[in-house]
Scaffold this motif. Structure first.
Motif, short mmCIF file in Angstrom:
data_model
loop_
_atom_site.label_atom_id
_atom_site.label_comp_id
_atom_site.label_asym_id
_atom_site.label_seq_id
_atom_site.Cartn_x
_atom_site.Cartn_y
_atom_site.Cartn_z
N VAL A 8 0.86 -1.18 0.00
CA VAL A 8 0.00 0.00 0.00
C VAL A 8 0.90 1.23 0.00
O VAL A 8 1.86 1.31 0.78
N GLY A 41 -7.98 0.03 -4.61
CA GLY A 41 -7.73 -0.61 -5.89
C GLY A 41 -7.97 -2.10 -5.91
O GLY A 41 -7.73 -2.74 -6.91
N ARG A 42 -8.38 -2.65 -4.80
CA ARG A 42 -8.33 -4.12 -4.73
C ARG A 42 -9.64 -4.75 -4.28
O ARG A 42 -9.64 -5.87 -3.78
N SER A 56 -5.34 0.67 -1.66
CA SER A 56 -4.15 0.65 -2.50
C SER A 56 -3.27 1.84 -2.16
O SER A 56 -2.05 1.76 -2.22
N TYR A 156 7.54 -0.84 -7.59
CA TYR A 156 6.13 -1.24 -7.55
C TYR A 156 5.32 -0.69 -8.73
O TYR A 156 4.19 -1.12 -8.96
N ASP A 159 3.30 -2.56 -11.59
CA ASP A 159 2.04 -3.22 -11.23
C ASP A 159 1.02 -2.26 -10.66
O ASP A 159 -0.18 -2.39 -10.90
N GLN A 160 1.49 -1.31 -9.85
CA GLN A 160 0.56 -0.45 -9.12
C GLN A 160 0.30 0.82 -9.94
O GLN A 160 0.79 1.90 -9.63
N GLU A 162 -2.18 2.78 -10.27
CA GLU A 162 -2.82 3.93 -9.64
C GLU A 162 -1.87 4.73 -8.75
O GLU A 162 -2.18 5.84 -8.35
N TRP A 163 -0.69 4.19 -8.46
CA TRP A 163 0.27 4.92 -7.65
C TRP A 163 1.02 5.97 -8.46
O TRP A 163 1.58 6.91 -7.91
#
Ligand SMILES: [Zn+2]
Length: 177
Positions: A8, A41-42, A56, A156, A159-160, A162-163
């Motif tokens: 997170v 996000g999950r 997320s 990260y 994959d992440q 939205e970050w």
């Protein structure tokens, strides 16, 4: 449960990226009123009595003031800063070396402003010379990263998705190989 240890992104109250924690830790922070969920996000986690959003990205309620850790000078961090791109010919490759712009035997330091990623042919061509002597040009002036984003967050970001909007300098097109 694997989701409990998923990463997170923790933002400071001012939306600066601070850290990465686990879903489990994020639940604790939110439960204690220290953070709010910014992006979910999950999906959801079901308990017998309730439904929890799986975060997320969380944002701290209070501003944390702390000295920013300086980005350390490691090969990997230099390659990440330079986006796995040779700083002389702009080739994108994982087969890189560290080059001292002003060669060490000429007094060049082993520091962020004097170390760049270079492909092997460019490093070989430049040899013990300065860029002007070798008629080579830097793609970009080397710089000290303002923060250890490279180490903390970049691994990260593939994959992440939205970050990404919270992490400066992320190259949406290039990413990292
Ligand atoms: Zn090169």
């Amino acid at each position: 449960m694997a989701i409990a240890s998923a990463p997170v992104l923790v933002l400071n109250q001012n939306y600066e990226p601070l850290n990465v924690c686990t879903v489990r830790r994020a639940f604790v922070l939110v439960d204690r009123g220290k953070a709010e969920i910014l992006e979910n996000g999950r999906g959801y986690l079901h308990s017998p009595t309730a439904l929890y959003m799986i975060p997320s990205i969380i944002r701290l309620i209070y501003l944390i003031r702390r000295p920013r850790p300086q980005g350390r000078l490691t090969r990997r961090d230099v390659f990440l800063r330079d986006r796995f791109t040779c700083q002389y010919c702009a080739k994108h490759t994982k087969d890189l070396t560290l080059d001292h712009v002003l060669p060490r035997h000429r007094g060049g330091g082993h520091d962020w402003k004097n170390v760049v990623a270079a492909c092997k042919p460019c490093n070989h061509r430049k040899a013990g010379r300065t860029p002007p002597e070798a008629h080579m040009h830097l793609v970009r002036e080397p710089f000290r990263p303002p923060f250890s984003f490279y180490r903390t967050f970049y691994p990260y970001l593939e994959d992440q998705v939205e970050w990404r909007k919270f992490v400066p300098d992320w190259d949406f097109d290039g990413g990292f190989a």
